[in-house]
Design an enzyme around this catalytic site. Structure first.
Site: not given
Length: 139
Positions: A26, A58-59, A72-74
């Protein structure tokens, strides 16, 4: 006639305060900012990193004052100090937009992620059911 995807909210030039690769995913965004433009927690957003050109979806999680934290990945696509644009969209029947119009809320942030400018971008029906005019007004 189908549906059309339109921007309904935009956070312009917010700055990354931290990036947390170990979090569950997120992007965490200052709660006051998302409430001001009408983005909901868990809503999908597109993010453009103006500092490096990278984009991701993303959210949203609501955060503390001034917080902009890709998780996370972001987090691998951003670093503290990067400038982002965050967009949220909604799906609307095209004919409804032509007949009733549409508006989007836009917030431009300062270097501390406070509201510097707030305005609405609108699609205003022409009255013939076939077209709209674009308008932008500061609130």
């Amino acid at each position: 006639m189908g549906t059309i995807r339109l921007m309904h909210a935009k956070l312009h030039r917010v700055r990354v305060s931290e990036a947390n690769v170990d979090y569950v995913g997120s992007i965490t965004i200052d709660r006051e900012l998302i409430e001001r433009v009408g983005i909901l927690p868990l809503e999908e957003v597109d993010v453009v990193n103006l500092s490096n050109g990278k984009r991701f979806s993303t959210y949203v999680f609501p955060g503390h004052t001034g917080e902009i934290c890709p998780n996370g990945g972001a987090a691998l696509l951003c670093q503290p100090g990067d400038i982002l644009i965050i967009y949220a969209y909604e799906q609307r029947p095209r004919q409804e937009v032509l007949e009733k119009g549409h508006f989007a809320k836009v917030l431009v942030a300062d270097a501390e992620n406070r509201c510097q400018q707030f305005f609405e971008q609108s699609l205003i029906p022409r009255g013939d059911g076939r077209g709209v005019e674009f308008s932008s007004q500061e609130c």
